[in-house]
Scaffold this motif. Structure first.
Motif, PDB file in Angstrom:
ATOM      1  N   THR A 119      17.032  -3.361 -76.421  1.00 60.37           N
ATOM      2  CA  THR A 119      17.929  -4.650 -76.093  1.00 60.37           C
ATOM      3  C   THR A 119      17.761  -5.775 -77.154  1.00 60.37           C
ATOM      4  N   VAL A 120      18.567  -6.755 -77.071  1.00 60.89           N
ATOM      5  CA  VAL A 120      18.642  -7.732 -77.962  1.00 60.89           C
ATOM      6  C   VAL A 120      17.317  -8.388 -78.238  1.00 60.89           C
ATOM      7  N   ALA A 121      16.722  -8.767 -76.983  1.00 58.41           N
ATOM      8  CA  ALA A 121      15.745  -9.380 -77.093  1.00 58.41           C
ATOM      9  C   ALA A 121      14.296  -8.822 -77.363  1.00 58.41           C
ATOM     10  N   ASN A 122      14.319  -7.528 -77.209  1.00 56.38           N
ATOM     11  CA  ASN A 122      13.099  -6.703 -78.031  1.00 56.38           C
ATOM     12  C   ASN A 122      13.468  -6.509 -79.190  1.00 56.38           C
ATOM     13  N   SER A 123      14.488  -6.502 -79.646  1.00 61.67           N
ATOM     14  CA  SER A 123      14.799  -6.283 -81.008  1.00 61.67           C
ATOM     15  C   SER A 123      14.337  -7.500 -81.879  1.00 61.67           C
ATOM     16  N   LYS A 124      14.658  -8.572 -81.202  1.00 57.21           N
ATOM     17  CA  LYS A 124      14.214  -9.778 -81.915  1.00 57.21           C
ATOM     18  C   LYS A 124      12.982  -9.989 -82.073  1.00 57.21           C
ATOM     19  N   GLU A 125      11.945  -9.489 -80.927  1.00 62.58           N
ATOM     20  CA  GLU A 125      10.628  -9.675 -80.870  1.00 62.58           C
ATOM     21  C   GLU A 125      10.117  -8.724 -82.226  1.00 62.58           C
ATOM     22  N   LEU A 126      10.618  -7.521 -82.140  1.00 64.41           N
ATOM     23  CA  LEU A 126      10.260  -6.618 -83.352  1.00 64.41           C
ATOM     24  C   LEU A 126      10.557  -7.127 -84.630  1.00 64.41           C
ATOM     25  N   LYS A 127      11.601  -7.828 -85.048  1.00 63.30           N
ATOM     26  CA  LYS A 127      11.957  -8.225 -86.063  1.00 63.30           C
ATOM     27  C   LYS A 127      11.016  -9.475 -86.701  1.00 63.30           C
ATOM     28  N   LYS A 128      10.687 -10.243 -85.435  1.00 64.65           N
ATOM     29  CA  LYS A 128       9.620 -11.584 -85.817  1.00 64.65           C
ATOM     30  C   LYS A 128       8.244 -10.869 -86.188  1.00 64.65           C
ATOM     31  N   LEU A 129       7.998  -9.850 -85.341  1.00 66.03           N
ATOM     32  CA  LEU A 129       6.790  -9.344 -85.712  1.00 66.03           C
ATOM     33  C   LEU A 129       6.493  -8.499 -87.182  1.00 66.03           C
ATOM     34  N   SER A 130       7.706  -8.004 -87.478  1.00 64.22           N
ATOM     35  CA  SER A 130       7.700  -7.304 -88.723  1.00 64.22           C
ATOM     36  C   SER A 130       7.516  -8.323 -89.847  1.00 64.22           C
ATOM     37  N   LEU A 131       7.939  -9.597 -89.577  1.00 66.30           N
ATOM     38  CA  LEU A 131       7.355 -10.652 -90.679  1.00 66.30           C
ATOM     39  C   LEU A 131       6.114 -10.511 -91.042  1.00 66.30           C
ATOM     40  N   TYR A 132       5.159 -10.195 -90.371  1.00 64.94           N
ATOM     41  CA  TYR A 132       3.796 -10.182 -90.581  1.00 64.94           C
ATOM     42  C   TYR A 132       3.437  -9.123 -91.371  1.00 64.94           C
ATOM     43  N   PHE A 133       4.213  -7.990 -91.543  1.00 66.04           N
ATOM     44  CA  PHE A 133       4.084  -6.737 -92.251  1.00 66.04           C
ATOM     45  C   PHE A 133       4.992  -6.730 -93.517  1.00 66.04           C
ATOM     46  N   ARG A 134       5.525  -7.800 -94.084  1.00 65.29           N
ATOM     47  CA  ARG A 134       6.227  -8.097 -95.090  1.00 65.29           C
ATOM     48  C   ARG A 134       5.602  -7.449 -96.488  1.00 65.29           C
ATOM     49  N   ASN A 135       4.073  -7.482 -96.387  1.00 68.68           N
ATOM     50  CA  ASN A 135       3.589  -6.790 -97.601  1.00 68.68           C
ATOM     51  C   ASN A 135       3.026  -5.640 -97.351  1.00 68.68           C
ATOM     52  N   ILE A 136       3.734  -4.822 -96.448  1.00 62.91           N
ATOM     53  CA  ILE A 136       3.309  -3.314 -96.073  1.00 62.91           C
ATOM     54  C   ILE A 136       4.220  -2.579 -96.208  1.00 62.91           C
ATOM     55  N   GLU A 137       4.010  -1.289 -96.931  1.00 61.06           N
ATOM     56  CA  GLU A 137       5.141  -0.337 -97.117  1.00 61.06           C
ATOM     57  C   GLU A 137       5.650   0.382 -95.870  1.00 61.06           C
ATOM     58  N   THR A 138       6.729   0.941 -95.957  1.00 62.04           N
ATOM     59  CA  THR A 138       7.150   1.867 -94.743  1.00 62.04           C
ATOM     60  C   THR A 138       6.809   3.269 -95.419  1.00 62.04           C
ATOM     61  N   LEU A 139       6.950   4.282 -94.501  1.00 63.54           N
ATOM     62  CA  LEU A 139       6.730   5.687 -94.851  1.00 63.54           C
ATOM     63  C   LEU A 139       7.785   6.401 -94.696  1.00 63.54           C
ATOM     64  N   ASN A 140       7.812   7.756 -95.187  1.00 63.70           N
ATOM     65  CA  ASN A 140       8.753   8.734 -94.631  1.00 63.70           C
ATOM     66  C   ASN A 140       8.197   9.274 -93.227  1.00 63.70           C
ATOM     67  N   PRO A 141       8.754   9.068 -92.300  1.00 64.66           N
ATOM     68  CA  PRO A 141       8.210   9.378 -90.644  1.00 64.66           C
ATOM     69  C   PRO A 141       7.757  10.809 -90.631  1.00 64.66           C
ATOM     70  N   PHE A 142       8.474  11.556 -91.395  1.00 63.94           N
ATOM     71  CA  PHE A 142       8.270  12.975 -91.182  1.00 63.94           C
ATOM     72  C   PHE A 142       7.145  13.565 -92.114  1.00 63.94           C
TER      73      PHE A 142
END
Length: 342
Positions: A119-142
């Protein structure tokens, strides 16, 4: 089909951390799909973790630098000819939040945001929280090595988060022919089987505190002490009260019955019945008859669902079906009937 809300209840029994006050309001929400439920759980879990602080650890970095630090790697410096530019290859530790645990959490949040089923609400919340992870890399999930993750006192609060992330990545994520990621509509049978076991164990532990509940090993009732090469016997759930014991073998399969094509007949899957028979007979070493066994299948789309009780060699064996697609009150009633078999 299992209702999304029932998945949440199963998770809350499987992972007791979901019973914290910050997760309670999820019970009153309605979710159209599993992805949005997972997003809601992750939003609350990540928010809780941010209040405690993101986990940091000393990570090893390698860099060709003119400011010497850490351990100087002479061999690689010569090999890379860094001396020509007045630099040396150095290995050094740096206290950083770019740890595997945080990388997994960020990767999972990004996947949910991109899934289109949140949902838009949960997506917005995830985007806000991801700002605290801006210095953290993402991974190949597999490519995540889940078995390499180590928990200790400083990162123990990540256990629930990582379990949810693993459920999302390994149970819901798949790739398309173009190599893009796509979410499945429901958890695959392998992950549902594990969740089903953990849910049942957690449920009986919490709702039946007067029982002794656990997953226990059973010793082979052998003549003499020779047990070499005999496989271990470990139950999914064992309930004990007084002198009585009930062994529950949880089964989450696409089918609950086997078909004999020659006689056009159906029967309980042989291997499953042999397994519970072996558990019960070896547990009841004295032949008291106080040990019973039940095969507890999750209901499938099959028309025929087993619901039978048998007395074999002085012990009671039951084959029951748990309808996870029922209202939660109905599921509780079915589990109450299972507990009554003890």
């Amino acid at each position: 089909m299992i209702k999304v809300k029932n998945i949440y209840y199963m998770l809350s029994y499987a992972y007791q951390s979901l019973n914290e006050a910050s997760f309670k309001n999820i019970q009153t929400e309605e979710f159209e799909n599993l992805h949005d439920l997972m997003a809601a759980i992750l939003v609350r879990g990540v928010s809780n973790q941010l209040k405690r602080g993101l986990h940091k650890d000393y990570l090893v970095y390698t860099e060709a630098t003119g400011n010497l630090k850490g351990k100087i790697d002479i061999s690689n410096s010569v090999r890379q000819n860094t001396l020509m530019t007045r630099r040396m290859v150095c290995h050094f530790d740096q206290f950083s939040e770019n740890t595997p645990l945080n990388q997994i959490v960020k990767t999972t949040m990004v996947l949910l945001i991109k899934s289109g089923d949140v949902t838009v609400a949960n997506s917005k919340e995830l985007k806000k929280l991801s700002l605290y992870f801006r210095n953290i890399e993402t991974l190949n999930p597999f490519a995540i090595n889940w078995n390499a993750l180590i928990y200790h006192r400083n990162n123990a609060t990540y256990k629930l988060l990582i379990n949810i992330c693993q459920l999302i990545i390994k149970g819901l994520l798949m790739t398309t022919e173009t190599g893009e990621y796509k979410m499945k509509e429901f958890l695959d049978d392998q992950f549902m089987h594990r969740l089903y076991e953990k849910f049942l164990l957690g449920y009986f532990k919490k709702e039946y505190p007067h029982f002794t509940v656990g997953s226990s090993y059973i010793k082979w009732n052998v003549d003499g002490d020779i047990t070499e090469f005999l496989p271990n016997m470990k139950t999914d759930i064992t309930l004990s009260y007084g002198t009585k014991t009930l062994i529950i073998d949880a089964k989450y399969y696409g089918r609950t019955m086997q078909t004999n094509t020659l006689f056009n007949s159906k029967s309980i899957i042989s291997a499953n019945l042999y397994q519970i028979f072996t558990y019960v007979k070896n547990k009841d070493r004295t032949g008291s008859g106080h040990v019973s066994g039940v095969l507890l299948y999750a209901k499938t789309d099959e028309e025929l669902t087993p619901d039978h009780d048998y007395s074999i060699g002085g012990n009671r064996f039951s084959v029951k079906t748990l309808d996870l697609g029922a209202d939660w009150g109905g599921i509780v009633g079915q589990l109450r009937a299972v507990a009554a078999l003890l």
